[in-house]
Design a protein around this motif. Structure first.
Motif, mmCIF file in Angstrom:
data_model
loop_
_atom_site.group_PDB
_atom_site.id
_atom_site.type_symbol
_atom_site.label_atom_id
_atom_site.label_comp_id
_atom_site.label_asym_id
_atom_site.label_seq_id
_atom_site.Cartn_x
_atom_site.Cartn_y
_atom_site.Cartn_z
ATOM 1 N N LYS A 124 0.703 -1.332 -0.008
ATOM 2 C CA LYS A 124 -0.094 0.119 -0.105
ATOM 3 C C LYS A 124 0.972 1.239 0.076
ATOM 4 O O LYS A 124 0.606 2.192 -0.915
ATOM 5 N N ASP A 125 1.842 1.245 0.994
ATOM 6 C CA ASP A 125 2.513 2.507 0.873
ATOM 7 C C ASP A 125 4.234 2.066 0.901
ATOM 8 O O ASP A 125 4.908 3.243 0.868
ATOM 9 N N THR A 126 4.481 0.972 0.591
ATOM 10 C CA THR A 126 5.914 0.820 0.550
ATOM 11 C C THR A 126 6.020 -0.023 -0.853
ATOM 12 O O THR A 126 5.271 -0.521 -1.315
ATOM 13 N N LEU A 127 7.403 -0.051 -1.261
ATOM 14 C CA LEU A 127 7.809 -0.928 -2.277
ATOM 15 C C LEU A 127 9.198 -1.794 -1.795
ATOM 16 O O LEU A 127 9.855 -1.309 -1.117
ATOM 17 N N GLU A 128 9.222 -2.929 -2.277
ATOM 18 C CA GLU A 128 10.403 -3.565 -2.061
ATOM 19 C C GLU A 128 11.183 -3.606 -3.403
ATOM 20 O O GLU A 128 10.813 -3.966 -4.748
ATOM 21 N N VAL A 129 12.327 -3.193 -3.332
ATOM 22 C CA VAL A 129 13.143 -2.992 -4.390
ATOM 23 C C VAL A 129 14.376 -3.411 -4.422
ATOM 24 O O VAL A 129 14.942 -3.716 -3.558
ATOM 25 N N MET A 130 14.866 -4.274 -5.627
ATOM 26 C CA MET A 130 16.171 -4.939 -5.665
ATOM 27 C C MET A 130 17.233 -3.912 -6.094
ATOM 28 O O MET A 130 16.943 -3.266 -7.345
ATOM 29 N N VAL A 131 18.095 -3.529 -5.410
ATOM 30 C CA VAL A 131 18.977 -2.604 -5.911
ATOM 31 C C VAL A 131 20.225 -3.202 -6.520
ATOM 32 O O VAL A 131 20.977 -2.569 -7.429
ATOM 33 N N SER A 132 20.732 -4.413 -6.077
ATOM 34 C CA SER A 132 21.721 -5.191 -6.533
ATOM 35 C C SER A 132 21.390 -6.653 -6.383
ATOM 36 O O SER A 132 20.446 -6.886 -5.757
ATOM 37 N N LYS A 133 22.123 -7.408 -6.831
ATOM 38 C CA LYS A 133 21.794 -8.998 -6.895
ATOM 39 C C LYS A 133 21.702 -9.360 -5.372
ATOM 40 O O LYS A 133 22.683 -9.000 -4.559
ATOM 41 N N ASP A 134 20.756 -9.750 -5.028
ATOM 42 C CA ASP A 134 20.340 -10.296 -3.437
ATOM 43 C C ASP A 134 20.174 -9.189 -2.421
ATOM 44 O O ASP A 134 20.217 -9.457 -1.375
ATOM 45 N N ASN A 135 20.226 -8.088 -2.873
ATOM 46 C CA ASN A 135 19.970 -7.018 -2.075
ATOM 47 C C ASN A 135 18.649 -6.307 -2.284
ATOM 48 O O ASN A 135 18.481 -5.375 -3.130
ATOM 49 N N ILE A 136 17.914 -6.591 -1.460
ATOM 50 C CA ILE A 136 16.401 -5.999 -1.430
ATOM 51 C C ILE A 136 15.947 -4.901 -0.344
ATOM 52 O O ILE A 136 16.100 -5.391 0.795
ATOM 53 N N ILE A 137 15.503 -3.783 -0.674
ATOM 54 C CA ILE A 137 15.414 -2.921 0.519
ATOM 55 C C ILE A 137 13.801 -2.634 0.414
ATOM 56 O O ILE A 137 13.263 -2.643 -0.661
ATOM 57 N N THR A 138 13.392 -2.020 1.435
ATOM 58 C CA THR A 138 11.975 -1.537 1.628
ATOM 59 C C THR A 138 11.610 -0.092 1.591
ATOM 60 O O THR A 138 12.817 0.449 2.382
ATOM 61 N N ILE A 139 11.133 0.511 0.601
ATOM 62 C CA ILE A 139 11.132 2.059 0.568
ATOM 63 C C ILE A 139 9.795 2.387 0.621
ATOM 64 O O ILE A 139 9.062 1.852 0.327
ATOM 65 N N SER A 140 9.644 3.719 0.890
ATOM 66 C CA SER A 140 8.030 4.710 0.713
ATOM 67 C C SER A 140 7.894 4.611 -0.874
ATOM 68 O O SER A 140 8.761 5.000 -1.678
ATOM 69 N N ARG A 141 6.777 4.356 -1.191
ATOM 70 C CA ARG A 141 6.446 4.526 -2.572
ATOM 71 C C ARG A 141 6.674 6.017 -3.144
ATOM 72 O O ARG A 141 6.707 6.277 -4.199
ATOM 73 N N TYR A 142 6.430 6.865 -2.075
ATOM 74 C CA TYR A 142 6.477 8.273 -2.352
ATOM 75 C C TYR A 142 7.817 8.940 -2.658
ATOM 76 O O TYR A 142 8.084 10.115 -2.954
ATOM 77 N N VAL A 143 9.035 8.091 -2.323
ATOM 78 C CA VAL A 143 10.499 8.580 -2.912
ATOM 79 C C VAL A 143 10.669 8.394 -4.143
ATOM 80 O O VAL A 143 11.579 8.962 -4.548
ATOM 81 N N VAL A 144 9.809 7.728 -4.943
ATOM 82 C CA VAL A 144 10.176 7.360 -6.335
ATOM 83 C C VAL A 144 9.971 8.386 -7.212
ATOM 84 O O VAL A 144 8.920 9.263 -7.105
ATOM 85 N N THR A 145 11.142 8.781 -8.039
ATOM 86 C CA THR A 145 11.053 10.187 -8.801
ATOM 87 C C THR A 145 10.740 9.725 -10.260
ATOM 88 O O THR A 145 10.462 10.586 -10.962
ATOM 89 N N LYS A 146 11.050 8.490 -10.701
ATOM 90 C CA LYS A 146 10.802 8.146 -11.951
ATOM 91 C C LYS A 146 10.846 6.808 -12.451
ATOM 92 O O LYS A 146 11.507 6.031 -11.747
ATOM 93 N N ILE A 147 10.011 6.206 -13.263
ATOM 94 C CA ILE A 147 9.879 4.866 -13.895
ATOM 95 C C ILE A 147 10.968 5.039 -15.020
ATOM 96 O O ILE A 147 10.572 5.554 -16.125
ATOM 97 N N MET A 148 11.657 4.138 -14.977
ATOM 98 C CA MET A 148 12.569 4.115 -16.367
ATOM 99 C C MET A 148 12.059 3.378 -17.326
ATOM 100 O O MET A 148 12.641 3.633 -18.520
ATOM 101 N N ASP A 149 11.302 2.356 -17.246
ATOM 102 C CA ASP A 149 10.713 1.310 -18.326
ATOM 103 C C ASP A 149 9.611 1.898 -18.776
ATOM 104 O O ASP A 149 8.720 2.429 -18.047
#
Length: 93
Positions: free
Chosen positions: A68-93
């Protein structure tokens, strides 16, 4: 030298100038505020797993899970972090 009426008149004129400039500033930026609001509404609506995103001023990652308010993001291989969805500035694809 200064009378109470001259001080009050000067203060009223200054207040009117400030109000006029605030209204002009708002009118000039109203269109940009609406565009920015629409951009971020569309951006949050289109967050889906598998999308490549940019967040926090230059950190890139792939969305793996959307909550609902968070995303799980893989920033590198095997490193997944949880962030607020409101810090996203751009969708690249």
């Amino acid at each position: 030298m200064f009378t109470l009426s001259s001080i009050v008149n000067t203060s009223l004129v200054l207040a009117m100038f400030l109000i006029v400039f605030a209204v002009i500033y708002y009118l000039l930026n109203y269109k940009n505020i609406g565009k920015r609001k629409k951009y971020y509404e569309d951006l949050h609506r289109n967050l889906k797993p598998g999308k490549r995103i940019e967040f926090c001023g230059g950190i890139y990652g792939n969305v793996t899970k959307v909550n609902k308010d968070t995303l799980e993001v893989m920033v590198s291989k095997d490193n997944i972090i949880t962030i607020s969805r409101y810090v996203v500035t751009k969708i690249m694809d």
